[in-house]
Write a protein that holds these residues in place. Structure first.
Motif, PDB file in Angstrom:
ATOM      1  N   SER A 371      65.654   4.735  74.271  1.00 22.83           N
ATOM      2  CA  SER A 371      66.827   5.075  73.458  1.00 22.83           C
ATOM      3  C   SER A 371      67.416   3.816  72.823  1.00 22.83           C
ATOM      4  CB  SER A 371      67.887   5.762  74.328  1.00 22.83           C
ATOM      5  OG  SER A 371      67.452   7.030  74.732  1.00 22.83           O
ATOM      6  N   ARG A 374      65.655   2.904  69.649  1.00 24.68           N
ATOM      7  CA  ARG A 374      66.038   3.751  68.523  1.00 24.68           C
ATOM      8  C   ARG A 374      67.386   3.309  67.942  1.00 24.68           C
ATOM      9  NH1 ARG A 374      65.750   8.038  71.073  1.00 24.68           N
ATOM     10  NH2 ARG A 374      67.960   8.513  71.394  1.00 24.68           N
ATOM     11  N   ALA A 564      67.217  15.467  68.963  1.00 24.66           N
ATOM     12  CA  ALA A 564      68.520  15.040  68.446  1.00 24.66           C
ATOM     13  C   ALA A 564      69.533  16.179  68.558  1.00 24.66           C
ATOM     14  CB  ALA A 564      68.390  14.591  66.990  1.00 24.66           C
ATOM     15  N   HIS A 581      64.589  13.208  66.889  1.00 26.02           N
ATOM     16  CA  HIS A 581      65.192  11.978  66.359  1.00 26.02           C
ATOM     17  C   HIS A 581      64.369  11.384  65.216  1.00 26.02           C
ATOM     18  CE1 HIS A 581      68.486  11.561  69.189  1.00 26.02           C
ATOM     19  NE2 HIS A 581      67.663  11.739  70.216  1.00 26.02           N
TER      20      HIS A 581
END
Length: 617
Positions: A371, A374, A564, A581
């Protein structure tokens, strides 16, 4: 009910089951003839096919049952030369209960003891006898308690209970194989289900009576005190055995490691957890039972034992393991017989725990690092990038993924617990701390002096931009390199996931047919035929032979962390689109005719709602 009568009941009921199948075949044959005498063409052919297919499913199950043979538990054979006192005890017990001693003794990896016999002519002629003794019982029982358990098992011989074992096995197989192949719509299967219900009812009642008879043999030979204490101790050992595998072995086993002494480790645990075991022994034995149980409730068995005539017995409180010379070598030999390590790395216990805990820590950190990559806009991340997000005031955005019920400010504060894990990983990789194995409690993260390594205060400093510099300085003072903690698995996997449910026969991305398997970490979509028949059976067979990690590696996997948000187009039947995502979408639709595994549809709706809420937050 006398033994002869029990034999007659078992044989008659089993024969009746096969006769019921033959009667149905005859009925179908007569119906097919009648159909073609009074009708012709496609309609007659279709009706005949349905009748033959329905009874064919029943016959296929019966044929598999006829060919089935009981299998013997796998274990380590111990000879009189290897274990002279154990064999002497068994022979003496057999004489006392009035039966022939077993021809073979095997050690097995279960918290149990059992006997079987290879008989002929439906049990009328005896054959090879085997006695199975669970290694955990030898490691935890006294000689008196083990004598009681063995006398109980040998009592099954003296009561001629094992003479019927092949018949009983064939009966169970006939029921299972036949009913397993019969769909709910198959009218020919309804009669078998009713018959199977009756057979289970009768056979369970017979089995419970046999257990009580064997208990009396145990009391007569070993004494009521040894018999009742052994019966109360078995659930304690069973719980400890399950705890041992769950807390000490399974986590490392799932990620590619194995301990070098499985049975020796259990003995160590049992010696170290005396307080917990004592508390368990204080609990009252279970009095719950049902008509379907093969054993009476423990409380009922103890009550019957105490009501039996009392006789004097010489107490032998020695550990039962004295009956097994060179116990450590025997445990390793049994391990070689029954444990398949596969391609796992086999390590001594201290190293196994250290490697397993480090890998578990890495896997938890990888979830954060993926995460963080990202949010930081980089291909891969580590602790350095996480601290970079803190410095840039963006930790709240990252933390919100892990604490969706909190505000971003609250989530950033709560992130300190995860930050402590990341710092622990960096410390392990830097060589300044290590995981210390313990049989009396959970593994501990300690420094090189053996003191517990507490990084919680530094972690609290690190989640606030204003105190991040101080946190970095304290890490450096301890020799912890931030750069040492990097992502290993940059793509989410199903490692460590659990199966929560399944929804067979969904429509995937508007056209493809798939079975949806719900894991604790994501959705797995496996290929499925267009037909919705036998979806539940197909999924259960797949799950029986494939762990979650293998499913996610082999089939299409959508991890929850990659979602997402979710768009739910219809609640019933479920029709939803997962927006990932990376911009991709995955749409799946439950079909009206789909099979359901339990309440998986409710579970999926709940998960989708949580994912949507996370995305909206």
């Amino acid at each position: 009910m006398p033994t002869a009568m029990r034999a007659a009941v078992s044989v008659v009921m089993l024969v009746g089951f096969y006769l019921l199948g033959l009667a149905q075949v005859a009925l179908v044959g007569w119906l097919v003839v009648e159909i073609w005498l009074h009708a012709h063409g496609a309609g007659a052919a279709k009706l005949s096919y349905l009748l033959i297919a329905a009874v064919g499913a029943v016959m296929a199950g019966l044929w598999r049952a006829i060919r089935a043979k009981p299998s013997h538990p796998h274990g380590l054979v111990v000879t009189p030369a290897q274990t002279p006192e154990l064999w002497q005890q068994v022979h003496a017990l057999a004489a006392e209960v009035g039966t022939r001693a077993p021809d073979e003794i095997r050690l097995v990896p279960e918290v149990n003891a059992a006997v079987d016999e290879e008989t002929k002519l439906l049990g009328l002629i005896g054959g090879t006898r085997r006695l199975y003794i669970g290694m955990p019982l030898l490691q935890t029982f006294s000689v008196d308690q083990l004598r009681s358990v063995l006398a109980h098992e040998l009592g099954h011989y003296s009561g001629s209970h094992t003479r019927l074992s092949a018949v009983a096995y064939r009966g169970r197989m006939a029921m299972h194989e036949t009913l397993d192949g019969v769909s709910n719509w198959n009218v020919f299967g309804w009669a078998f289900k009713a018959y199977g219900w009756l057979y289970r009812l009768v056979s369970s009642a017979v089995a419970r009576r046999q257990e009580l008879e064997a208990d009396l043999a145990s009391v007569r030979v070993a004494g009521v005190d040894a018999a009742t204490s052994a019966l109360r101790e078995i659930p304690v050992v069973g719980t400890a055995w399950d705890f041992y595998f769950e807390r000490y072995i399974s986590s490392g086993w799932e990620i590619g490691y194995a301990p070098d002494d499985v049975f020796g480790g259990f003995a160590e645990l049992y010696r170290a957890r005396t307080d917990e075991l004592a508390r368990m022994r204080e609990e009252e034995p279970s009095d719950e039972t049902s008509r379907w149980d093969s054993h009476p409730a423990i409380a009922e068995r103890i009550e019957a034992m105490r009501a039996a005539p009392r006789t004097s017995h010489t107490v032998d409180g020695r550990p039962a393991i004295v009956l097994l010379p060179a116990a450590e070598s025997a445990g390793l030999a049994l391990q070689q017989e029954v444990v398949n390590f596969g391609n796992r790395t086999v390590l001594p216990w201290d190293d196994f725990t250290a490697a397993s805990m480090a890998m578990i820590m890495q896997n938890r950190a990888d979830r954060v690092f993926r995460s963080a990559a990202r949010h930081a806009g980089v291909p891969e991340a580590g602790l350095a990038e996480v601290l970079g997000l803190v410095e840039a005031g963006k930790l709240g955005e990252l933390a919100a993924e892990f604490f969706p019920q909190s505000t971003r400010k609250e989530a950033a504060t709560e992130f300190a617990d995860l930050m402590e894990i990341l710092f622990g990983l960096a410390a392990v990789r830097s060589g300044t701390v290590r995981w210390q194995h313990s049989w009396s409690g959970p593994a501990r993260l300690v420094d090189m002096t053996g003191e517990v390594a507490d990084l919680s205060e530094i972690a609290k400093l690190a989640v606030v931009p204003e105190t991040l510099g101080e946190a970095r300085a304290r890490l450096a003072e301890r020799g912890i390199a931030v750069e040492a903690a990097r992502v290993v698995q940059s793509k989410a996997t199903g490692q460590g996931a659990e199966v929560l449910g399944a929804m067979p026969n969904v429509k995937l991305d508007g056209g493809e047919h798939a079975d949806l398997i719900v894991l604790s970490k994501g959705f797995v979509f496996t290929p499925a035929p267009k037909s919705t028949d036998d979806g539940e059976k197909r999924v259960m067979a797949l799950l029986a032979h494939n762990p979650p990690a293998e499913l996610t590696a082999r089939y299409r996997y959508v991890a929850f962390e990659d979602v997402a948000t979710v768009r739910i187009d219809r609640e019933v039947p479920v029709n939803a689109t997962l927006l990932l995502h990376d911009g991709r979408t995955v749409t799946f639709q439950e079909r009206w005719t789909s099979d359901k595994v339990g309440k998986s549809d409710d579970l999926i709706r709940e998960i989708l709602g949580n994912l949507r809420e996370k995305g909206d937050g």
